[in-house]
Enzyme design. Structure first.
Site, PDB file in Angstrom:
ATOM      1  N   CYS A   6       0.845  -1.194   0.000  1.00  0.00           N
ATOM      2  CA  CYS A   6       0.000   0.000   0.000  1.00  0.00           C
ATOM      3  C   CYS A   6       0.879   1.241   0.000  1.00  0.00           C
ATOM      4  CB  CYS A   6      -0.879   0.050   1.243  1.00  0.00           C
ATOM      5  SG  CYS A   6      -2.047  -1.304   1.358  1.00  0.00           S
ATOM      6  N   CYS A 248      12.060  -3.286   6.240  1.00  0.00           N
ATOM      7  CA  CYS A 248      11.853  -4.326   5.211  1.00  0.00           C
ATOM      8  C   CYS A 248      12.859  -4.144   4.074  1.00  0.00           C
ATOM      9  CB  CYS A 248      10.431  -4.240   4.672  1.00  0.00           C
ATOM     10  SG  CYS A 248      10.175  -5.282   3.227  1.00  0.00           S
ATOM     11  N   CYS A 394       5.874 -13.657   4.056  1.00  0.00           N
ATOM     12  CA  CYS A 394       5.970 -12.384   4.775  1.00  0.00           C
ATOM     13  C   CYS A 394       4.666 -12.161   5.530  1.00  0.00           C
ATOM     14  CB  CYS A 394       6.188 -11.237   3.786  1.00  0.00           C
ATOM     15  SG  CYS A 394       6.126  -9.623   4.598  1.00  0.00           S
ATOM     16  N   CYS A 446      14.724  -6.328   8.442  1.00  0.00           N
ATOM     17  CA  CYS A 446      14.016  -7.598   8.420  1.00  0.00           C
ATOM     18  C   CYS A 446      14.417  -8.304   7.132  1.00  0.00           C
ATOM     19  CB  CYS A 446      12.501  -7.382   8.437  1.00  0.00           C
ATOM     20  SG  CYS A 446      11.588  -8.925   8.203  1.00  0.00           S
ATOM     21  N   CYS A 449      11.978 -13.257   5.045  1.00  0.00           N
ATOM     22  CA  CYS A 449      11.581 -14.054   3.880  1.00  0.00           C
ATOM     23  C   CYS A 449      12.764 -14.842   3.322  1.00  0.00           C
ATOM     24  CB  CYS A 449      10.916 -13.193   2.818  1.00  0.00           C
ATOM     25  SG  CYS A 449      11.750 -11.646   2.523  1.00  0.00           S
TER      26      CYS A 449
HETATM   27  S1  SF4 Z   1       9.610 -10.837   5.565  1.00  0.00           S
HETATM   28 FE1  SF4 Z   1      10.684 -10.002   3.767  1.00  0.00          FE
HETATM   29  S2  SF4 Z   1       9.125  -8.833   2.645  1.00  0.00           S
HETATM   30 FE2  SF4 Z   1       8.354  -9.181   4.738  1.00  0.00          FE
HETATM   31  S3  SF4 Z   1       8.950  -7.387   5.916  1.00  0.00           S
HETATM   32 FE3  SF4 Z   1      10.560  -8.911   6.192  1.00  0.00          FE
HETATM   33  S4  SF4 Z   1      12.034  -8.448   4.547  1.00  0.00           S
HETATM   34 FE4  SF4 Z   1      10.135  -7.412   4.034  1.00  0.00          FE
END
Ligand code: SF4
Length: 476
Positions: A6, A248, A394, A446, A449
């Site tokens: 978004c 992210c 994710c 993060c 994934c």
């Molecule tokens: S899991 Fe991957 S896509 Fe989701 S927030 Fe973490 S880095 Fe981003």
């Protein structure tokens, strides 16, 4: 192919505020195309227009004229929880004891199911199936009559990813979750014109500011709540606990525009350096580096420059195919990809090609692209990926498939992946290589994934949101 999440945009302190938000949302359209909306205020009432589809398709002069006032927030949506129906279009609005408020949310709240259950038991009525409505109800039930204190209370209850704009008749509040998963930048407009000094703008991506000739001030920090009102600008912390940010990394890999500075890195530079790193990790004898447009272009430029292999646009993208393109039957399923990418035979025929894309998720699109390239008789096709292998879903607002559908999870070796997509070889940038090449501190990001280490608790998060009991189909 990944689907975006978004985008949010807001402005405080300028006449025809909604028209500025309209322009900002247009820029952020790549972050969501299923629904869009704007809420504005003239200090007396909130004015709302939300609908399905793209910003330019939904808004017209009549709708924009209706959106009175000096402050406005907007939203473009791709549904990561809740279906793409009108009830889930944002900004969401509600009447509370603190007055009427509107909310635009980017991200996914990972403890939404539990909070919703608690609220339902207390008799709260929900109007949508998205996790974002929880924020509205928490603000409403907060034990304070003051909106700022209520927001602080409400946001401290949430876990997961949220960049949020809250609009009331008197103020605009911008919030980023304590881990800072999603970006949110603050800018200002009209520094030279005295009557505009207090015009403050917020956007998911800072390069949207240039459209309205605003200049960036800074990012809203993780754990920060910025309040803009007649009193000026105040900054609050959501929690007093010290929390390691976890932004992210996929915002840099794929989602944000190359022109945006996200988490203090220019997205263009990040992708270029990944391309250079791929050239270091995978030395391939080839005639051309061919990007999968658009998201593979900058990494391909980096690979080309570092390797000395010329870049050629062997695939041309059609920008006129929307995500709502209907594939009429199983028999002609490939047409979706064929309508999107057109191969250039003269570049491909008889050549050794290195294809570069941002990521491989399920592998179905990559397979179709390689097949399309193969049908133009190349000598070799090597597929390089400008992200590490995506092995885990994710829960923070990005629509990856379930773990079982993720190609790098299903197949254990790169040679098996190459065989599946029909390439001569496949290579991904390594996690270490990605951080080394870009100079970013991996502790600040993060990357669940890739490595499966989720920075928050994960509770019962469902792609379908909280739907099931009330079904509704909206035909545009
Ligand atoms: S899991 Fe991957 S896509 Fe989701 S927030 Fe973490 S880095 Fe981003």
């Amino acid at each position: 192919m990944l689907k975006e999440e978004c985008g949010i945009f807001g402005i405080y302190g300028i006449s025809e505020a909604a028209r500025y938000v309209y322009l900002g949302l247009n820029f952020l359209q790549h972050r969501g195309q299923e629904s869009c909306g704007i809420v504005s205020t003239n200090g007396k009432s909130l004015y709302k227009q939300v609908g399905l589809g793209k910003v330019t398709d939904f808004f017209d002069e009549e709708k924009l004229s209706y959106l009175e006032g000096f402050k406005a927030i907007g939203h473009v949506r791709y549904s990561t929880t809740g279906s793409p129906t009108l009830v889930n279009a944002q900004p969401i609005t509600g009447m509370t004891s603190k007055g009427a408020i509107a909310i635009s949310h980017n991200g996914n709240i990972t403890n939404a199911a539990r909070i919703r259950e608690d609220l339902l038991k207390k008799g709260v009525v929900f109007n949508s199936t998205s996790d974002s409505e929880i924020i509205l109800h928490l603000i409403a039930e907060a034990p304070s009559s003051d909106l700022v204190q209520s927001c602080k209370w409400a946001f401290s209850k949430l876990e997961g990813a949220y960049s949020v704009l809250v609009l009331s008749k008197d103020m605009l509040i911008a919030v980023r979750d304590p881990l800072g998963f999603r970006p949110l930048s603050m800018g200002q407009l009209g520094m030279t014109l005295p009557e505009m000094v207090h015009t403050i703008v917020f956007s998911s991506e800072d390069s949207a500011f240039s459209i309205i000739e605003a200049t960036k001030i800074r990012d809203v920090e993780p754990n920060e709540m910025v309040v803009i009102s007649e009193k000026g600008l105040e900054s609050h912390n959501i929690t007093d606990r010290k929390i390691q940010k976890k932004q992210c990394i996929f915002e840099l890999i794929y989602f944000a525009k190359p022109s945006s500075v996200v988490f203090n890195s220019l997205v263009y530079d990040f992708r270029f350096k990944i391309g250079e790193r791929l050239a270091e990790e995978y030395k391939i004898d080839a005639d051309f580096v061919v990007p999968v447009p658009d998201s593979g272009i900058v990494a391909a430029l980096g690979y080309s420059q570092a390797s000395g292999i010329p870049l050629a646009m062997g695939l041309i993208r059609s920008h006129y195919i929307g995500r709502t393109f209907i594939e009429p039957s199983q028999k002609i399923r490939d047409f979706g990809v064929k309508m999107k990418f057109i191969p250039v035979r003269k570049i491909i025929e008889g050549k050794k090609i290195i294809l570069i894309d941002d990521s491989i998720v399920r592998g179905t699109t990559s397979k179709k692209i390689v097949k399309m390239i193969r049908s133009n008789n190349p000598r070799e096709v090597h597929f390089l990926v400008a992200s590490p292998p995506v092995k885990n879903p994710c829960y923070y607002g990005i629509d990856f498939s379930t773990r079982d559908e993720l190609l790098a999870n299903k197949l254990s070796s790169y040679s098996e992946i190459a065989e599946f997509i029909g390439a001569d070889s496949v290579g991904y940038v390594s996690i270490e290589g990605m951080f080394k090449a870009t100079g970013l501190n991996k502790n600040d990001f993060c990357k669940a994934c890739f490595d499966g280490i989720y920075p928050t608790r994960i509770e019962n998060v469902k792609k379908e949101g909280f739907e099931g009991e009330i079904k509704q189909l909206h035909i545009r």
